[in-house]
Design a protein around this motif. Structure first.
Motif, mmCIF file in Angstrom:
data_model
loop_
_atom_site.group_PDB
_atom_site.id
_atom_site.type_symbol
_atom_site.label_atom_id
_atom_site.label_comp_id
_atom_site.label_asym_id
_atom_site.label_seq_id
_atom_site.Cartn_x
_atom_site.Cartn_y
_atom_site.Cartn_z
ATOM 1 N N ALA A 94 -49.185 -25.074 -65.843
ATOM 2 C CA ALA A 94 -48.693 -26.233 -65.623
ATOM 3 C C ALA A 94 -48.591 -27.157 -66.915
ATOM 4 O O ALA A 94 -47.973 -28.288 -66.865
ATOM 5 N N LEU A 118 -51.358 -28.782 -67.841
ATOM 6 C CA LEU A 118 -52.364 -30.115 -67.651
ATOM 7 C C LEU A 118 -53.538 -29.818 -68.572
ATOM 8 O O LEU A 118 -54.205 -30.680 -68.701
ATOM 9 N N PRO A 129 -46.386 -31.217 -69.858
ATOM 10 C CA PRO A 129 -46.088 -30.798 -68.522
ATOM 11 C C PRO A 129 -44.784 -31.176 -67.742
ATOM 12 O O PRO A 129 -43.999 -30.470 -67.338
ATOM 13 N N GLU A 130 -44.267 -32.408 -68.459
ATOM 14 C CA GLU A 130 -43.225 -32.925 -68.129
ATOM 15 C C GLU A 130 -42.009 -32.247 -68.649
ATOM 16 O O GLU A 130 -41.038 -32.382 -68.326
ATOM 17 N N PHE A 173 -42.178 -27.146 -64.101
ATOM 18 C CA PHE A 173 -42.657 -26.260 -63.147
ATOM 19 C C PHE A 173 -43.163 -27.408 -61.901
ATOM 20 O O PHE A 173 -43.545 -28.369 -62.180
ATOM 21 N N MET A 201 -45.475 -28.121 -59.113
ATOM 22 C CA MET A 201 -46.855 -27.940 -58.557
ATOM 23 C C MET A 201 -47.287 -28.496 -57.099
ATOM 24 O O MET A 201 -47.155 -29.775 -57.017
ATOM 25 N N PHE A 213 -50.596 -29.678 -55.296
ATOM 26 C CA PHE A 213 -52.049 -29.958 -55.509
ATOM 27 C C PHE A 213 -52.983 -29.730 -54.411
ATOM 28 O O PHE A 213 -52.292 -29.941 -53.249
ATOM 29 N N ALA A 267 -51.706 -35.040 -53.674
ATOM 30 C CA ALA A 267 -51.371 -36.043 -54.786
ATOM 31 C C ALA A 267 -50.142 -36.621 -54.512
ATOM 32 O O ALA A 267 -49.376 -36.743 -55.369
ATOM 33 N N PHE A 298 -38.728 -38.278 -56.526
ATOM 34 C CA PHE A 298 -39.082 -38.575 -57.771
ATOM 35 C C PHE A 298 -38.772 -37.650 -58.652
ATOM 36 O O PHE A 298 -38.388 -38.081 -59.921
ATOM 37 N N GLY A 299 -39.038 -36.520 -58.431
ATOM 38 C CA GLY A 299 -38.736 -35.671 -59.754
ATOM 39 C C GLY A 299 -37.065 -35.519 -60.188
ATOM 40 O O GLY A 299 -36.867 -35.398 -61.315
ATOM 41 N N ALA A 349 -35.232 -38.193 -59.643
ATOM 42 C CA ALA A 349 -35.005 -39.521 -60.284
ATOM 43 C C ALA A 349 -35.548 -39.407 -61.850
ATOM 44 O O ALA A 349 -34.652 -39.665 -62.718
ATOM 45 N N MET A 350 -36.507 -38.800 -62.076
ATOM 46 C CA MET A 350 -36.966 -38.629 -63.385
ATOM 47 C C MET A 350 -36.107 -37.670 -64.480
ATOM 48 O O MET A 350 -35.950 -37.806 -65.534
ATOM 49 N N ARG A 402 -41.803 -31.754 -52.477
ATOM 50 C CA ARG A 402 -41.555 -32.489 -53.693
ATOM 51 C C ARG A 402 -41.546 -31.653 -54.992
ATOM 52 O O ARG A 402 -40.864 -31.783 -56.107
ATOM 53 N N ALA A 403 -42.263 -30.485 -54.698
ATOM 54 C CA ALA A 403 -42.457 -29.722 -55.902
ATOM 55 C C ALA A 403 -41.032 -28.649 -56.002
ATOM 56 O O ALA A 403 -40.818 -28.180 -57.197
ATOM 57 N N ILE A 452 -37.044 -30.027 -57.215
ATOM 58 C CA ILE A 452 -36.519 -29.991 -58.675
ATOM 59 C C ILE A 452 -36.133 -28.616 -59.022
ATOM 60 O O ILE A 452 -35.836 -28.353 -60.259
ATOM 61 N N SER A 469 -54.932 -37.130 -60.352
ATOM 62 C CA SER A 469 -53.972 -35.931 -59.888
ATOM 63 C C SER A 469 -52.543 -36.569 -59.567
ATOM 64 O O SER A 469 -51.798 -36.248 -59.683
ATOM 65 N N LEU A 470 -52.415 -37.993 -59.265
ATOM 66 C CA LEU A 470 -51.414 -38.694 -59.284
ATOM 67 C C LEU A 470 -50.317 -38.482 -60.404
ATOM 68 O O LEU A 470 -49.282 -38.232 -60.250
ATOM 69 N N ALA A 477 -46.273 -36.160 -63.832
ATOM 70 C CA ALA A 477 -46.126 -35.292 -65.118
ATOM 71 C C ALA A 477 -45.358 -33.948 -64.715
ATOM 72 O O ALA A 477 -44.467 -33.620 -65.471
ATOM 73 N N LEU A 486 -43.655 -33.486 -62.203
ATOM 74 C CA LEU A 486 -42.241 -33.616 -61.721
ATOM 75 C C LEU A 486 -41.285 -34.128 -63.049
ATOM 76 O O LEU A 486 -40.324 -34.822 -62.750
ATOM 77 N N GLY A 487 -41.883 -34.277 -64.259
ATOM 78 C CA GLY A 487 -41.106 -34.493 -65.168
ATOM 79 C C GLY A 487 -41.025 -35.965 -65.761
ATOM 80 O O GLY A 487 -40.229 -36.514 -66.562
ATOM 81 N N LYS A 526 -36.892 -45.135 -57.754
ATOM 82 C CA LYS A 526 -35.721 -44.185 -57.770
ATOM 83 C C LYS A 526 -34.991 -44.154 -58.784
ATOM 84 O O LYS A 526 -34.258 -43.433 -59.237
#
Lengths: 355, 304
Positions: free
Chosen positions: A57, A59, A79-80, A84, A86, A88, A92, A105-106, A108-109, A153-154, A157, B193-194, B199, B201-202, B303
């Motif tokens: 990952a 990390l 990681p970002e 991938f 992940m 947890f 998390a 979230f992913g 949006a990022m 969530r994982a 993306i 872990s949050l 991270a 998630l990008g 968002k």
């Protein structure tokens, strides 16, 4: 730059090593994962399976080796940048965001447009069957629901690789069975590769296409669930795969590898040599459910305890030379009773002592 | 079942021994251990406060509001609110802001205890010792000015003490450890872990801070701000020792001190103390109200 996208052929781990000070948690782990494959990393705690996952990952940084996604080397990426997904062990989930915002979230990022994000969130919600719960906060959900949000969530993306770190270990037994089926269903649906860390051999057997058994930072065996169940390559792997009787024995007779006679519990038992024929001393592995009472069984044992497991009794007993044996009996047995035990020679695995 | 219930006397509930009834409300013998603390708070806080409150309405001359009228009509008195705010607000904000990056860094360190100890030493020194040190170090003949002049960077000494700057520096020095420790405990309370999840998630480090850490930290920072502010607002020793107690840094506590021990007007001093208390209360309430706005706002940006 993200490498996200499901299109890849294979992920290659090449001699992954990671040490923490003097402790070598990973010692040269190599593995190739094909697209769409479900891989379970199986091993006792401290075997390095979670370290391997965290290295994948991003990390944790590697202290040796490299990771390749097709022709791209990715072990230096943050990681970002890997993209991938992940899941947890403790889920998390972001406690201050609703389920929808957690899942989005992913995306949006990645800077995806709002309407696309909204559409994909709804898709993901329905994949994990949480359509009714999108506006709740994680704290208002049950453990199983939180777990499904973490999975959604994982996967939303669209990662080439989904990493799962003992995702079911915090759930109760019934939910664990349900989520197990759910995880495999989702994996088949989205078609990316999954690497799943667990210490539960049953979970690994029922979920994975291939199982990677690890111990002390090295890969001991890679194989399909049926291979690992029937033919563990080493005695320690056998022990981990449910062969509760792992006993020291002497080779008595037999020239080939499939009609070897070994001494077990002061009696002779026929078995099958794995890899090569041992001389003199050997290790014998038998599952309790392959060792059964039979009228003409070669091994005599005195019953010490019997637990009712529904269909059968799981028993422990002591052979005449004091060896402790675990076996299964379809009929009730009494403590102190002497039973004669037999096993199918194909299910008695014989290893060289130093395997 | 219903029969048994019917046989129970209706008054069963009332007849329950009082011990059991108290226990149901989680009151038992152990609760008595609270008593010393309660007596302490009543004796040393509630009583003096009420006494001062009543006293402030009994001026030496004039009607019951005379003290307050005097305070708010005399610039020499009401300007002290501004002088105190001008010190306390920036000092608190600077301390809270600096404490965030430092705590984020310290959280990941192996020798956290050592560093924390070093940072906390100023607390044990006390304000007077810090003031003494700053006077020696930053004064016109202090090391700093002498060094700067030696290298020809400045031609005449910088005025760093006996003014606003001196008090500000001392407030930051003595207030920082406290602010830092609070921030550190809030930050270590956030599950790492949050951030790891964000991270994978990008989210870049900046995005993780903005969308995960900051919203989760907002509550703690607001409380941290309130506690630090209240501490700085009652600044007295450093304002006298390092500042210009007759001019720039004539803070409200100096005005109260002068009323009490130079004019021997206890009633006026009590009134000033009351004004001080209510100004603090107003700022604290504003900060706590702002906390909610800030939390919602920042979380809403998740968002975007």
């Amino acid at each position: 730059m993200s490498i996200a996208g499901r299109d890849f052929r294979e992920l290659r781990l090449d001699g992954l090593s990671r040490s923490f000070g003097a402790l070598n948690a990973l010692k040269g782990v190599s593995l190739t994962v094909k697209r769409g494959e479900f891989i379970a990393l199986l091993g006792p705690s401290g075997c390095g399976k979670s370290t391997a996952l965290n290295c994948l990952a991003g990390l944790l940084t590697l202290t040796g080796g490299s990771i390749w996604l097709d022709q791209t080397r990715i072990d230096r990426l943050k990681p970002e940048e890997r993209g991938f997904g992940m899941v947890f062990q403790n889920y998390a989930l972001f406690p201050h965001m609703t389920v929808r915002r957690n899942i989005g979230f992913g995306l949006a990022m990645q800077g995806k447009p709002k309407d696309e994000i909204a559409r994909k969130i709804e898709e993901a919600l329905s994949i994990v069957r949480l359509d009714q719960h999108g506006d709740k906060l994680p704290g208002q959900l049950s453990g199983g629901q939180q777990q499904r949000v973490a999975i959604a969530r994982a996967i939303v993306i669209e990662p080439p690789l989904v990493l799962m770190d003992e995702p079911l270990s915090n759930l109760d037994a019934k939910l664990r069975l349900e989520m197990r089926a759910e995880i495999r269903r989702i994996h088949d649906l989205i078609g990316s590769a999954t690497i799943y860390v667990t210490h539960d051999q049953e979970e690994a057997l029922s979920l994975a296409d291939r199982i990677v058994v690890m111990r002390d930072g090295v890969v001991r065996q890679v194989g399909t669930p049926t291979e690992l169940y029937a033919r563990p390559a080493h005695a320690d792997v056998a022990e981990f795969m449910g062969y509760r009787n792992v006993l020291k024995a002497r080779v008595l007779d037999g020239s080939g590898i499939d009609d070897l006679q070994v001494s077990v519990g002061g009696a002779a038992l026929k078995g099958l040599a794995i890899e090569r024929r041992p001389d003199g001393h050997a290790i014998v592995a038998v599952r309790p459910d392959d060792l059964k009472p039979a009228n003409d069984g070669p091994v005599a044992a005195t019953v010490e305890s019997a637990q009712y497991h529904g269909r059968e009794f799981y028993c422990s007993g002591r052979a005449s030379d004091g060896t402790e044996l675990y076996f299964c009996s379809p009929r009730p047995v009494q403590k102190g009773e002497t039973v004669r035990l037999a096993a199918d020679p194909a299910r008695v695995l014989i290893y060289t002592e130093a395997s | 079942m219903t029969e048994t219930t019917a046989h129970l006397p209706q008054t069963r509930e009332e007849r329950m021994p009082w011990r059991v009834r108290l226990a149901l409300h989680e009151i038992d013998g152990v609760t008595l251990l609270v008593l010393p603390a309660v007596l302490f708070v009543i004796g040393l806080f509630v009583y003096p406060f009420l006494y001062g409150f009543v006293l402030s309405f009994k001026p030496r001359a004039g009607d019951w509001l005379a003290n307050y009228r005097k305070f708010f009509s005399d610039p020499f008195l009401y300007d002290t609110i501004y002088a105190t705010m001008r010190l306390a607000l920036p000092a608190t904000i600077i301390n809270v802001l600096i404490s965030i990056p430092v705590a984020l860094r310290v959280r990941k360190m192996h020798r956290r205890r050592l560093l924390t100890t070093i940072l906390v030493i100023p607390i044990t020194l006390g304000t007077v010792l810090i003031a003494e040190g700053l006077l020696n170090y930053l004064g016109p003949q202090g090391w700093l000015n002498r060094t700067l002049m030696l290298f020809g960077l400045i031609s005449s000494p910088l005025r760093l003490v006996h003014n606003y700057t001196g008090v500000m520096l001392s407030l930051i020095l003595s207030g920082f450890p406290f602010t830092f420790l609070l921030t550190l405990s809030y930050i270590t309370g956030i599950d790492t872990s949050l951030e790891q999840a964000a991270a994978t998630l990008g989210a870049t480090a900046r995005a993780r801070f903005r969308h995960i850490l900051l919203p989760l930290l907002a509550q703690g920072l607001a409380i941290n701000f309130c506690l630090s502010f209240v501490q700085t607002f009652s600044v007295f020793p450093s304002a006298v020792l390092l500042g210009a107690p007759a001019g720039d840094t004539r803070v409200i506590s100096i005005a109260a001190y002068q009323a009490a021990y130079e004019q021997y007007d206890a009633s006026m001093a009590a009134a000033i103390a009351m004004v001080m208390g209510f100004v603090q209360l107003a700022v604290v309430l504003l900060a706590l109200a702002g906390r909610n706005l800030f939390y919602r706002g920042s979380a809403g940006g998740g968002k975007g």
